[in-house]
Write a protein that holds these residues in place. Structure first.
Motif, PDB file in Angstrom:
ATOM      1  N   GLY A   1      50.708  47.867 114.469  1.00  0.00           N
ATOM      2  CA  GLY A   1      49.843  47.581 115.670  1.00  0.00           C
ATOM      3  C   GLY A   1      48.874  48.923 115.651  1.00  0.00           C
ATOM      4  N   GLU A   2      49.238  50.035 115.531  1.00  0.00           N
ATOM      5  CA  GLU A   2      48.390  51.069 115.360  1.00  0.00           C
ATOM      6  C   GLU A   2      47.416  50.991 114.111  1.00  0.00           C
ATOM      7  OE1 GLU A   2      48.032  53.440 117.294  1.00  0.00           O
ATOM      8  OE2 GLU A   2      49.855  52.933 118.500  1.00  0.00           O
ATOM      9  N   LEU A   3      47.864  50.295 112.825  1.00  0.00           N
ATOM     10  CA  LEU A   3      47.010  50.134 111.738  1.00  0.00           C
ATOM     11  C   LEU A   3      46.037  49.060 111.711  1.00  0.00           C
ATOM     12  CD1 LEU A   3      46.457  50.652 108.616  1.00  0.00           C
ATOM     13  CD2 LEU A   3      47.969  48.827 108.412  1.00  0.00           C
ATOM     14  N   ASP A   4      46.282  48.017 112.841  1.00  0.00           N
ATOM     15  CA  ASP A   4      45.291  47.023 113.299  1.00  0.00           C
ATOM     16  C   ASP A   4      44.273  47.700 114.150  1.00  0.00           C
ATOM     17  OD1 ASP A   4      44.249  44.437 113.738  1.00  0.00           O
ATOM     18  OD2 ASP A   4      45.383  44.239 115.653  1.00  0.00           O
ATOM     19  N   ARG A   5      44.708  48.290 115.078  1.00  0.00           N
ATOM     20  CA  ARG A   5      43.572  49.123 116.150  1.00  0.00           C
ATOM     21  C   ARG A   5      42.706  50.099 115.188  1.00  0.00           C
ATOM     22  NH1 ARG A   5      48.106  48.710 119.459  1.00  0.00           N
ATOM     23  NH2 ARG A   5      48.871  50.946 118.885  1.00  0.00           N
ATOM     24  N   LEU A   6      43.463  50.700 114.358  1.00  0.00           N
ATOM     25  CA  LEU A   6      42.532  51.886 113.414  1.00  0.00           C
ATOM     26  C   LEU A   6      41.632  50.944 112.711  1.00  0.00           C
ATOM     27  CD1 LEU A   6      42.052  54.597 112.632  1.00  0.00           C
ATOM     28  CD2 LEU A   6      44.012  54.313 111.079  1.00  0.00           C
ATOM     29  N   SER A   7      42.168  49.895 111.957  1.00  0.00           N
ATOM     30  CA  SER A   7      41.218  49.535 111.074  1.00  0.00           C
ATOM     31  C   SER A   7      39.989  48.726 112.069  1.00  0.00           C
ATOM     32  CB  SER A   7      42.016  48.269 110.545  1.00  0.00           C
ATOM     33  OG  SER A   7      42.545  47.275 111.395  1.00  0.00           O
ATOM     34  N   ARG A   8      40.140  48.222 113.010  1.00  0.00           N
ATOM     35  CA  ARG A   8      38.884  47.458 113.861  1.00  0.00           C
ATOM     36  C   ARG A   8      38.027  48.731 114.379  1.00  0.00           C
ATOM     37  NH1 ARG A   8      40.002  42.405 115.034  1.00  0.00           N
ATOM     38  NH2 ARG A   8      42.062  41.620 114.618  1.00  0.00           N
ATOM     39  N   THR A   9      38.898  50.126 114.686  1.00  0.00           N
ATOM     40  CA  THR A   9      38.030  50.959 115.127  1.00  0.00           C
ATOM     41  C   THR A   9      36.921  51.583 113.854  1.00  0.00           C
ATOM     42  OG1 THR A   9      39.445  51.620 116.734  1.00  0.00           O
ATOM     43  CG2 THR A   9      37.912  53.346 116.241  1.00  0.00           C
ATOM     44  N   LEU A  10      37.592  51.729 112.813  1.00  0.00           N
ATOM     45  CA  LEU A  10      37.060  52.070 111.558  1.00  0.00           C
ATOM     46  C   LEU A  10      35.758  50.973 111.145  1.00  0.00           C
ATOM     47  CD1 LEU A  10      39.497  53.425 109.406  1.00  0.00           C
ATOM     48  CD2 LEU A  10      38.037  54.874 110.592  1.00  0.00           C
ATOM     49  N   GLU A  11      36.194  49.732 111.649  1.00  0.00           N
ATOM     50  CA  GLU A  11      35.135  48.761 111.079  1.00  0.00           C
ATOM     51  C   GLU A  11      33.998  48.838 112.120  1.00  0.00           C
ATOM     52  OE1 GLU A  11      35.128  43.838 110.449  1.00  0.00           O
ATOM     53  OE2 GLU A  11      36.752  44.692 111.573  1.00  0.00           O
ATOM     54  N   ASN A  12      34.208  49.080 113.474  1.00  0.00           N
ATOM     55  CA  ASN A  12      33.411  49.199 114.433  1.00  0.00           C
ATOM     56  C   ASN A  12      32.399  50.640 113.993  1.00  0.00           C
ATOM     57  OD1 ASN A  12      33.811  46.746 115.648  1.00  0.00           O
ATOM     58  ND2 ASN A  12      35.296  47.903 117.208  1.00  0.00           N
ATOM     59  N   THR A  13      33.041  51.676 113.599  1.00  0.00           N
ATOM     60  CA  THR A  13      32.334  52.752 113.371  1.00  0.00           C
ATOM     61  C   THR A  13      31.498  52.678 112.257  1.00  0.00           C
ATOM     62  OG1 THR A  13      34.062  54.037 114.390  1.00  0.00           O
ATOM     63  CG2 THR A  13      32.493  55.186 112.871  1.00  0.00           C
ATOM     64  N   ALA A  14      32.120  52.067 111.112  1.00  0.00           N
ATOM     65  CA  ALA A  14      31.381  51.882 109.858  1.00  0.00           C
ATOM     66  C   ALA A  14      29.851  50.760 110.273  1.00  0.00           C
ATOM     67  CB  ALA A  14      32.277  51.153 108.859  1.00  0.00           C
ATOM     68  N   LYS A  15      30.166  49.867 111.144  1.00  0.00           N
ATOM     69  CA  LYS A  15      29.182  49.021 111.173  1.00  0.00           C
ATOM     70  C   LYS A  15      27.859  49.821 112.257  1.00  0.00           C
ATOM     71  CE  LYS A  15      31.457  44.847 111.532  1.00  0.00           C
ATOM     72  NZ  LYS A  15      31.843  43.268 112.344  1.00  0.00           N
ATOM     73  N   GLN A  16      28.542  50.805 113.088  1.00  0.00           N
ATOM     74  CA  GLN A  16      27.504  51.457 113.968  1.00  0.00           C
ATOM     75  C   GLN A  16      26.813  52.311 112.908  1.00  0.00           C
ATOM     76  OE1 GLN A  16      29.649  53.244 117.097  1.00  0.00           O
ATOM     77  NE2 GLN A  16      30.076  51.277 117.966  1.00  0.00           N
ATOM     78  N   PHE A  17      27.557  52.987 111.976  1.00  0.00           N
ATOM     79  CA  PHE A  17      26.882  53.889 111.161  1.00  0.00           C
ATOM     80  C   PHE A  17      25.921  53.462 110.124  1.00  0.00           C
ATOM     81  CE2 PHE A  17      26.956  55.956 106.805  1.00  0.00           C
ATOM     82  CZ  PHE A  17      26.603  57.126 107.177  1.00  0.00           C
ATOM     83  N   TYR A  18      26.382  52.144 109.778  1.00  0.00           N
ATOM     84  CA  TYR A  18      25.343  51.387 108.970  1.00  0.00           C
ATOM     85  C   TYR A  18      24.087  51.183 109.506  1.00  0.00           C
ATOM     86  CZ  TYR A  18      23.828  47.848 105.608  1.00  0.00           C
ATOM     87  OH  TYR A  18      22.913  47.050 104.647  1.00  0.00           O
ATOM     88  N   GLN A  19      24.202  50.469 110.902  1.00  0.00           N
ATOM     89  CA  GLN A  19      23.199  50.023 111.725  1.00  0.00           C
ATOM     90  C   GLN A  19      22.051  51.435 112.094  1.00  0.00           C
ATOM     91  OE1 GLN A  19      22.259  47.252 112.569  1.00  0.00           O
ATOM     92  NE2 GLN A  19      24.231  46.097 111.911  1.00  0.00           N
ATOM     93  N   ARG A  20      23.006  52.446 112.329  1.00  0.00           N
ATOM     94  CA  ARG A  20      22.152  53.753 112.503  1.00  0.00           C
ATOM     95  C   ARG A  20      21.441  54.188 111.425  1.00  0.00           C
ATOM     96  NH1 ARG A  20      25.935  56.785 114.047  1.00  0.00           N
ATOM     97  NH2 ARG A  20      25.789  58.073 112.204  1.00  0.00           N
ATOM     98  N   GLU A  21      21.938  54.092 110.293  1.00  0.00           N
ATOM     99  CA  GLU A  21      21.379  54.344 109.133  1.00  0.00           C
ATOM    100  C   GLU A  21      20.202  53.436 108.697  1.00  0.00           C
ATOM    101  OE1 GLU A  21      21.679  57.193 107.273  1.00  0.00           O
ATOM    102  OE2 GLU A  21      22.966  57.949 108.780  1.00  0.00           O
ATOM    103  N   ARG A  22      20.372  52.123 108.988  1.00  0.00           N
ATOM    104  CA  ARG A  22      19.405  51.349 108.691  1.00  0.00           C
ATOM    105  C   ARG A  22      18.019  51.456 109.578  1.00  0.00           C
ATOM    106  NH1 ARG A  22      22.117  45.260 109.131  1.00  0.00           N
ATOM    107  NH2 ARG A  22      20.090  45.098 109.343  1.00  0.00           N
ATOM    108  N   ALA A  23      18.529  51.833 110.813  1.00  0.00           N
ATOM    109  CA  ALA A  23      17.286  51.709 111.694  1.00  0.00           C
ATOM    110  C   ALA A  23      16.488  52.947 111.338  1.00  0.00           C
ATOM    111  CB  ALA A  23      17.972  51.890 113.200  1.00  0.00           C
TER     112      ALA A  23
END
Length: 470
Positions: free
Chosen positions: A41-63
């Protein structure tokens, strides 16, 4: 005895199923709690958090890259449309898609973000401006790959249902161990219940009148019983032997009591008749004239001789009807046998006596008078059966709680008809026999706690065994 085996198995089931069920319940509960706190369960939550963080980081860098490009803080790389054959594949793919702008990653591991947009070159020809920005060592492709693998792992774990798998494995292992434990119990229950079943059947047959029923112990003679069941079987055989022996003694003594009563009455009646007959004959002899005295004397002598013979039988019947005194003592049976043989040897000089006496000198507990009478009768009968030139063999042997004295002769032996009624009282008119000797000998042996039995002879004739308590 199937009930006993069933009860043993039921006892095993009752004593093992409850602990087994408790073990399964406790184990599955602990397993369930362990899985709840597992890393899945922790791994599932961590993977989703990292995925959201990566998306936000990528979106910020794109902007940020787009803003820098439009404001001129980042100089683009321009690709004119006239030379599309030399364009990189991502640029050419963007140009051919017809999109006004596109973002992408570049570099060996996606360490840079690219912003591509359609523009008009300074000479008025269309083209593509590509703005690039370094992500600071962050590899977007590697991050995407790891996130994808993590999601696949989590989905795989959820699909496999670890709790169910662990539970089924646990039940299978515990069930196999329990079945392996049950198999030896069934075998042991069968081994325990079978002798008890045989013992029950033997007791039933014995109670029904089958006094010859015995059980096989499966052990070598002289070896003590190995367990309680074997001791019970051994005890049953001993009890059966003792009861059968006691029953035979009781039957014989009962018959002897009847014969004694008849003998007592017969002796009384004969004695009452013989006395006046003898007195009358003697009176007739006294009154005869001298001329007839010789004939009368001969006739009276014959009658008196027969009367004396009948009187001897009357005394034998009286002796048979009386109960001898039993005063047991400790006797050296070898000495008693040697004494009886020495007493009878002069009366039968043509008979050869051989003694095979036990070197341990066994001792018996019996009345001296009764033992002497028993051995005298048997040795006398053996010598008469062997006859001149014959042989008599006497053996003594201690066998635990009994002492045996065997008397063998080389005579003609006994027929089956004679052997069947050998110890029953009869009337014989032999010169020295009354027909009661063996009956009296057996009765005296029974009164002494022993017996007299017929056994196979070693010299070709008859043989008797006297057993007495040691």
């Amino acid at each position: 005895m199937t009930r006993l085996r069933t009860r043993l198995i039921a006892a095993f089931l009752a004593s093992t199923l409850v602990p087994l069920g408790a073990t399964v319940w406790i184990t599955t509960t602990l397993l369930d709690r362990s899985l709840r706190y597992s890393t899945t369960g922790e791994l599932d939550r961590l993977s989703r958090t990292l995925e959201n963080t990566a998306k936000q980081f990528y979106q910020r860098e794109r902007a940020a890259l787009k803003d820098d490009g439009l404001t001129g803080r980042v100089r683009p790389t321009t690709y004119p449309a006239a030379d599309t054959s030399r364009w990189p594949e991502p640029v050419r793919s963007f140009w051919e898609s017809g999109e006004p702008e596109r973002f992408g990653v570049s570099g060996a591991g996606g360490e840079r973000v690219d912003y591509m947009r359609r523009v008009d070159t300074p000479n008025g020809a269309p083209g593509v401006d590509v703005y690039s920005r370094d992500l600071g060592g962050v590899s977007m492709e590697q991050l995407s790959t790891q996130l994808r693998q993590t999601r696949q792992l989590v989905d795989s774990i959820d699909t496999r249902d670890l709790r169910r798998g662990f539970t089924l494995t646990l039940l299978l292992l515990l069930g196999a161990a329990w079945a392996l434990s049950l198999l030896p119990l069934v075998l042991i229950a069968h081994r325990v219940s079978r002798p008890i079943q045989q013992l029950t059947e033997a007791l039933t047959d014995f109670a029904g009148g089958d006094w010859s029923r015995r059980l096989e112990t499966g052990q070598r003679p002289g070896v003590p019983p190995r367990d309680e069941v074997a001791r019970a079987v051994h005890a049953f055989n001993d009890m059966a032997d003792q009861l059968e022996e006691s029953r035979e003694r009781l039957v014989h003594l009962t018959r002897m009591a009847s014969w004694q009563s008849l003998a007592r009455k017969t002796a009384h009646e004969l004695k009452n008749s013989l006395t006046p007959i003898r007195l009358t004959v003697e009176e007739m002899q006294a009154r005869q004239p001298p001329s007839e005295r010789a004939f009368m004397d001969q006739a009276v002598q014959i009658v008196v001789s027969e009367i004396e013979s009948l009187e001897r039988r009357v005394r034998a019947f009286s002796e048979f009807a009386t109960e001898p005194l039993v005063r047991p003592e400790e006797l050296d049976i070898n000495a008693v046998v040697s004494d009886r043989v020495a007493l009878l040897r002069p009366a039968h000089p043509g008979v050869t006596y051989r003694l095979q006496l036990d070197d341990d000198r066994p001792r018996v507990h019996a009345s001296p008078d009764l033992v002497n009478g028993i051995l005298t009768n048997l040795l006398q009968n053996a010598a008469e059966a062997a006859g001149p030139g014959g042989a008599v063999l006497v053996q003594t042997r201690g066998t635990g709680e009994r002492v045996a004295v065997d008397v063998h002769d080389s005579g003609p032996g006994l027929s089956k008809e004679v052997a069947a009624t050998l110890f029953e009282p009869t009337i014989t008119f032999k010169k020295y026999g009354m027909g009661l000797g063996l009956s009296i000998a057996k009765k005296n042996a029974l009164l002494s706690g022993g017996d007299v039995t017929l056994i196979p002879g070693e010299l070709g004739g008859a043989a008797f065994r006297v057993s007495l308590p040691s």
